[in-house]
Write a protein that holds these residues in place. Sequence first.
Motif, mmCIF file in Angstrom:
data_model
loop_
_atom_site.group_PDB
_atom_site.id
_atom_site.type_symbol
_atom_site.label_atom_id
_atom_site.label_comp_id
_atom_site.label_asym_id
_atom_site.label_seq_id
_atom_site.Cartn_x
_atom_site.Cartn_y
_atom_site.Cartn_z
ATOM 1 N N MET A 161 0.829 -1.191 0.000
ATOM 2 C CA MET A 161 0.000 0.000 0.000
ATOM 3 C C MET A 161 0.869 1.248 0.000
ATOM 4 N N PRO A 162 1.800 1.396 -0.953
ATOM 5 C CA PRO A 162 2.710 2.548 -0.969
ATOM 6 C C PRO A 162 1.971 3.831 -1.279
ATOM 7 N N LEU A 163 2.423 4.935 -0.681
ATOM 8 C CA LEU A 163 1.823 6.230 -0.946
ATOM 9 C C LEU A 163 2.155 6.688 -2.360
ATOM 10 N N ALA A 164 1.175 7.338 -2.978
ATOM 11 C CA ALA A 164 1.403 7.845 -4.328
ATOM 12 C C ALA A 164 2.419 8.978 -4.301
ATOM 13 N N THR A 165 2.394 9.779 -3.236
ATOM 14 C CA THR A 165 3.356 10.866 -3.081
ATOM 15 C C THR A 165 3.842 10.880 -1.641
ATOM 16 N N THR A 166 4.957 11.534 -1.418
ATOM 17 C CA THR A 166 5.507 11.568 -0.068
ATOM 18 C C THR A 166 5.822 12.995 0.364
ATOM 19 N N ARG A 167 5.057 13.960 -0.155
ATOM 20 C CA ARG A 167 5.294 15.335 0.254
ATOM 21 C C ARG A 167 5.000 15.476 1.746
ATOM 22 N N ARG A 168 5.746 16.330 2.411
ATOM 23 C CA ARG A 168 5.629 16.463 3.849
ATOM 24 C C ARG A 168 4.296 17.089 4.238
ATOM 25 N N ALA A 169 3.878 18.125 3.498
ATOM 26 C CA ALA A 169 2.629 18.795 3.822
ATOM 27 C C ALA A 169 1.457 17.844 3.557
ATOM 28 N N ARG A 206 -8.629 4.930 5.046
ATOM 29 C CA ARG A 206 -10.082 4.983 4.866
ATOM 30 C C ARG A 206 -10.492 4.180 3.627
ATOM 31 N N SER A 207 -9.681 4.277 2.567
ATOM 32 C CA SER A 207 -9.973 3.525 1.348
ATOM 33 C C SER A 207 -9.932 2.023 1.607
ATOM 34 N N ALA A 208 -8.973 1.574 2.412
ATOM 35 C CA ALA A 208 -8.882 0.149 2.741
ATOM 36 C C ALA A 208 -10.126 -0.316 3.483
ATOM 37 N N ILE A 209 -10.719 0.594 4.256
ATOM 38 C CA ILE A 209 -11.931 0.260 5.009
ATOM 39 C C ILE A 209 -13.146 0.261 4.096
ATOM 40 N N THR A 210 -13.328 1.323 3.328
ATOM 41 C CA THR A 210 -14.540 1.458 2.519
ATOM 42 C C THR A 210 -14.601 0.450 1.377
ATOM 43 N N THR A 211 -13.441 0.012 0.881
ATOM 44 C CA THR A 211 -13.438 -0.972 -0.198
ATOM 45 C C THR A 211 -13.557 -2.399 0.305
ATOM 46 N N GLY A 212 -13.503 -2.569 1.627
ATOM 47 C CA GLY A 212 -13.626 -3.909 2.187
ATOM 48 C C GLY A 212 -12.321 -4.656 2.330
ATOM 49 N N GLU A 213 -11.200 -4.003 1.978
ATOM 50 C CA GLU A 213 -9.901 -4.653 2.186
ATOM 51 C C GLU A 213 -9.708 -4.945 3.679
ATOM 52 N N TRP A 214 -10.111 -3.983 4.500
ATOM 53 C CA TRP A 214 -10.178 -4.183 5.948
ATOM 54 C C TRP A 214 -11.654 -4.249 6.314
ATOM 55 N N ILE A 254 -6.772 -4.423 12.048
ATOM 56 C CA ILE A 254 -5.970 -3.892 10.939
ATOM 57 C C ILE A 254 -4.502 -4.252 11.173
ATOM 58 N N PRO A 255 -3.647 -4.078 10.182
ATOM 59 C CA PRO A 255 -2.220 -4.368 10.381
ATOM 60 C C PRO A 255 -1.652 -3.606 11.575
ATOM 61 N N THR A 256 -0.629 -4.163 12.168
ATOM 62 C CA THR A 256 0.005 -3.524 13.324
ATOM 63 C C THR A 256 0.707 -2.235 12.915
ATOM 64 N N GLU A 257 1.053 -1.439 13.894
ATOM 65 C CA GLU A 257 1.734 -0.173 13.611
ATOM 66 C C GLU A 257 3.029 -0.381 12.820
ATOM 67 N N PRO A 258 3.909 -1.319 13.219
ATOM 68 C CA PRO A 258 5.128 -1.535 12.422
ATOM 69 C C PRO A 258 4.816 -1.957 10.982
ATOM 70 N N GLU A 259 3.780 -2.773 10.811
ATOM 71 C CA GLU A 259 3.407 -3.200 9.457
ATOM 72 C C GLU A 259 2.924 -2.016 8.626
ATOM 73 N N VAL A 293 -11.525 -2.459 12.855
ATOM 74 C CA VAL A 293 -12.456 -1.663 12.048
ATOM 75 C C VAL A 293 -13.820 -1.686 12.739
ATOM 76 N N ARG A 294 -14.355 -0.496 12.977
ATOM 77 C CA ARG A 294 -15.629 -0.373 13.678
ATOM 78 C C ARG A 294 -16.781 -0.037 12.737
ATOM 79 N N ALA A 295 -16.507 0.731 11.693
ATOM 80 C CA ALA A 295 -17.544 1.144 10.753
ATOM 81 C C ALA A 295 -16.893 1.513 9.429
ATOM 82 N N THR A 296 -17.708 1.583 8.375
ATOM 83 C CA THR A 296 -17.164 1.872 7.052
ATOM 84 C C THR A 296 -17.316 3.330 6.642
ATOM 85 N N SER A 297 -17.982 4.124 7.466
ATOM 86 C CA SER A 297 -18.133 5.543 7.159
ATOM 87 C C SER A 297 -18.280 6.331 8.451
#
Length: 226
Positions: free
Chosen positions: A1-9, A20-28, A34-39, A74-78
């Motif tokens: 799940m790499p970020l598309a960009t890595t700008r600081r702002a 949120r996308s992982a939740i709403t799409t059902g991946e989670w 969900i994956p652990t913090e280190p993951e 995950v508690r809810a999808t929205s």
Amino acid sequence: MPLATTRRAGLVDQVIDQMRSAITTGEWRVGERIPTEPELVTALGVGRNTVREAVRALAHAGLLEVRQGDGTFVRATSELSGAVRRLCGSELRDVLEVRRTLEVEGARLAATNRTEAQLEQLTRLLEQRDEAAAAMQWARFVQIDADFHHLVVIASHNQLLAELHAGLTEVIKASIEALDESQPDARKIDHRGLLFAIRDRDAERAVREAGGFLAEALSYLAEHPA
């Protein structure tokens, strides 16, 4: 799940959006950890503080639940569904009253506005619901039952009504499960009367059918308080 960009702002916002996308799409899925913090740090390529802030924000929005010593789930999808879960909690009566408000109006409009394709979909869902009940596949039964009620609201062709109902997905499923547990005959409720009213474009009958079983459930709760 790499970020598309890595700008600081706005880095935290980017992580929030991806989670949120992982939740709403059902991946989670709802109820899953969900994956652990280190993951997450490794998968997203960001620091621990960024992940923590994102998790904190999503927990505040009601999408995630942090359980100390057990992980984050995950508690809810929205945000809407999360807010409803916080407001209603385990109060089945509150959920049923909200369902009745949305689903009765949805049924009335569906009787007028449904398409033939939607009618066919509703018919198939009831057939699948019967099959799940016959096979005693109760988790599948609950999912199909929830899908049927949501499709009725979608068939109203009122987008706002459908979006409000979609936001209640988790609490509606929970209410169906609760009714199954509290009322032995709940699984025998036949929604064909509602289907036929929508088929016949009979709005008044659709209203009676949609509100009938929920009114019975509310009466049962009044007579059998927890």
